[in-house]
Write a protein that holds these residues in place. Structure first.
Motif, short mmCIF file in Angstrom:
data_model
loop_
_atom_site.label_atom_id
_atom_site.label_comp_id
_atom_site.label_asym_id
_atom_site.label_seq_id
_atom_site.Cartn_x
_atom_site.Cartn_y
_atom_site.Cartn_z
N GLU A 32 0.83 -1.20 0.00
CA GLU A 32 0.00 0.00 0.00
C GLU A 32 0.87 1.26 0.00
O GLU A 32 0.58 2.22 -0.70
N ARG A 33 1.93 1.25 0.80
CA ARG A 33 2.82 2.41 0.91
C ARG A 33 3.50 2.71 -0.41
O ARG A 33 3.66 3.87 -0.80
N THR A 34 3.90 1.67 -1.13
CA THR A 34 4.63 1.86 -2.38
C THR A 34 3.72 1.90 -3.61
O THR A 34 4.18 2.22 -4.69
N GLY A 35 2.45 1.55 -3.43
CA GLY A 35 1.52 1.55 -4.55
C GLY A 35 1.74 0.43 -5.54
O GLY A 35 1.42 0.55 -6.71
N THR A 36 2.31 -0.67 -5.08
CA THR A 36 2.63 -1.79 -5.97
C THR A 36 1.69 -2.99 -5.80
O THR A 36 1.97 -4.06 -6.33
N ALA A 37 0.59 -2.81 -5.08
CA ALA A 37 -0.36 -3.90 -4.90
C ALA A 37 -1.06 -4.17 -6.23
O ALA A 37 -1.31 -3.26 -7.03
N GLU A 38 -1.38 -5.43 -6.46
CA GLU A 38 -2.07 -5.82 -7.67
C GLU A 38 -3.58 -5.61 -7.48
O GLU A 38 -4.07 -5.63 -6.35
N PRO A 39 -4.32 -5.41 -8.56
CA PRO A 39 -5.76 -5.18 -8.45
C PRO A 39 -6.50 -6.25 -7.66
O PRO A 39 -7.39 -5.94 -6.87
N ALA A 40 -6.14 -7.51 -7.84
CA ALA A 40 -6.80 -8.59 -7.10
C ALA A 40 -6.55 -8.46 -5.61
O ALA A 40 -7.44 -8.71 -4.79
N GLU A 41 -5.34 -8.04 -5.23
CA GLU A 41 -5.03 -7.84 -3.81
C GLU A 41 -5.85 -6.68 -3.25
O GLU A 41 -6.38 -6.78 -2.14
N LEU A 42 -5.96 -5.61 -4.00
CA LEU A 42 -6.74 -4.46 -3.55
C LEU A 42 -8.20 -4.84 -3.34
O LEU A 42 -8.82 -4.43 -2.34
N GLU A 43 -8.75 -5.62 -4.25
CA GLU A 43 -10.14 -6.07 -4.12
C GLU A 43 -10.32 -6.96 -2.90
O GLU A 43 -11.29 -6.82 -2.15
N LYS A 44 -9.38 -7.87 -2.68
CA LYS A 44 -9.46 -8.76 -1.52
C LYS A 44 -9.37 -7.97 -0.23
O LYS A 44 -10.13 -8.21 0.71
N TRP A 45 -8.46 -7.01 -0.16
CA TRP A 45 -8.32 -6.21 1.05
C TRP A 45 -9.56 -5.38 1.32
O TRP A 45 -9.98 -5.23 2.46
N ALA A 46 -10.16 -4.85 0.26
CA ALA A 46 -11.39 -4.06 0.42
C ALA A 46 -12.51 -4.94 0.98
O ALA A 46 -13.23 -4.54 1.90
N ALA A 47 -12.62 -6.17 0.47
CA ALA A 47 -13.63 -7.09 0.97
C ALA A 47 -13.34 -7.49 2.42
O ALA A 47 -14.25 -7.55 3.25
N ASP A 48 -12.07 -7.75 2.72
CA ASP A 48 -11.68 -8.09 4.10
C ASP A 48 -11.98 -6.94 5.06
O ASP A 48 -12.49 -7.15 6.16
N ASP A 49 -11.66 -5.71 4.64
CA ASP A 49 -11.90 -4.54 5.49
C ASP A 49 -13.40 -4.34 5.72
O ASP A 49 -13.82 -4.01 6.83
N LYS A 50 -14.18 -4.54 4.68
CA LYS A 50 -15.63 -4.39 4.80
C LYS A 50 -16.19 -5.44 5.77
O LYS A 50 -17.02 -5.12 6.63
N ALA A 51 -15.73 -6.68 5.65
CA ALA A 51 -16.19 -7.74 6.55
C ALA A 51 -15.76 -7.47 7.99
O ALA A 51 -16.54 -7.67 8.92
N ALA A 52 -14.54 -6.98 8.18
CA ALA A 52 -14.06 -6.67 9.53
C ALA A 52 -14.86 -5.52 10.14
O ALA A 52 -15.20 -5.55 11.33
N ALA A 53 -15.20 -4.52 9.34
CA ALA A 53 -16.00 -3.39 9.84
C ALA A 53 -17.40 -3.87 10.23
O ALA A 53 -17.94 -3.43 11.26
N GLU A 54 -17.96 -4.77 9.46
CA GLU A 54 -19.29 -5.31 9.78
C GLU A 54 -19.24 -6.13 11.07
O GLU A 54 -20.12 -6.01 11.92
N ARG A 55 -18.20 -6.94 11.23
CA ARG A 55 -18.05 -7.71 12.47
C ARG A 55 -17.89 -6.79 13.68
O ARG A 55 -18.48 -7.02 14.74
N ALA A 56 -17.11 -5.72 13.52
CA ALA A 56 -16.91 -4.77 14.61
C ALA A 56 -18.22 -4.06 14.95
O ALA A 56 -18.54 -3.85 16.13
#
Length: 135
Positions: free
Chosen positions: A85-109
């Protein structure tokens, strides 16, 4: 690519051995370069071999023990995510997975906070009922 049983189908086209070799090589390269990422600039002599966020070959990491020296991190770890994330070298699939993970974690919280609020509100009502009715 072929499908299971295609070798028994007389109407199927013959297997292209060159395409199979290309696919095997792509998978080997993905396995070699898809695990480790440089966490910082890694010098090699007087030049920089890798900069933060660059993919690093797994064979190099194993041979030189760069993981033990803290020069590389696995892409799928928290530290790897931070570097990508800091270097901007994440692949699109990784970004999508992280967004889904973050959304699920926010819902659990959110659900946990609601459950805690219900429990504390219910406990306060019970405690006040005990005080007034118990004595």
């Amino acid at each position: 690519m072929t499908y299971p049983g295609a070798e028994n189908d007389p109407t199927s086209s013959p297997v292209n051995e060159d395409m199979l070799a290309v696919e095997r090589r792509r998978k080997e390269r993905e396995a070699e370069y898809g695990v480790w990422v440089a966490s910082q600039t890694i010098p090699w002599g007087t030049v920089n071999a890798f900069t933060a966020g660059m993919k690093v070959p797994a064979s190099t990491v194993q041979r030189l023990k760069w993981d033990e020296l803290g020069l590389v991190v696995k892409r799928d770890t928290k530290a790897g995510r931070e570097v990508l994330e800091r270097t901007g070298t994440a692949e699109p699939a990784e970004l999508e997975k992280w967004a889904a993970d973050d959304k699920a974690a926010a819902e659990r919280a959110r659900q946990q906070a609601a459950a805690n609020e219900q429990t504390s509100a219910g406990g306060a009502t019970t405690a006040s009922a005990r005080k007034s009715g118990g004595n």
